[in-house]
Design a protein around this motif. Sequence first.
Motif: not given
Length: 199
Positions: A12-16, A64-73, A144-151
Amino acid sequence: MNNKAMYQLTYGLFVLSARDEEQDNGCIINTAGQVTTTPNRITIAVNKANYTHDLIQRIGLFNISILDETAPFSVFQRFGFQSGRDTDKLKDFPVSRADNGIFYLKDHASAFLSGKVVQQFDLGSHTLFLADVTDGDVLSNENSVTYTYYQNNIKPKPEKTEKTGYRCKICGYIYEGDPLPEDFICPICKHGAADFEKI
Ligand code: FE
């Protein structure tokens, strides 16, 4: 050993986030996971180069904030590609505060969790923090966003370039030259040579 096997792990991807008396700071990590349910504990691995790392070592608390799929670059740029040592990452950015006083993301997060460090392990480049989960809430109904979704969906597609060298797969930074030094660290996102591809 086929190193590409490592790429098949899911993340996953998180803001710590953390703070001391003077300052808030946050960074992007992909290494948060629950390790026990009773007690409810998570681990996070944090690169020592991050200012947030030092705050957590000092204070022993984080969110930790668990980023979701709406998170922009731009969220990844804000928290991942600049240092809290010389910028205020929260400037003009909407956040809420948990009971521990530390911020979490108001938008683009599916949930937040608060952690209280119970043990830490020196891993060389990183510290592994083991923490009790002391608080948390669901913040959106998005995945929640995955690293693959981010890529595949969030990171801008690399522009065509005349440059030759190596491109950072995390942030797109281009190192012009060949070979890429083995100990090279991306000046933008602080990832190592293993995260570069030849262009
Ligand atoms: Fe990079």
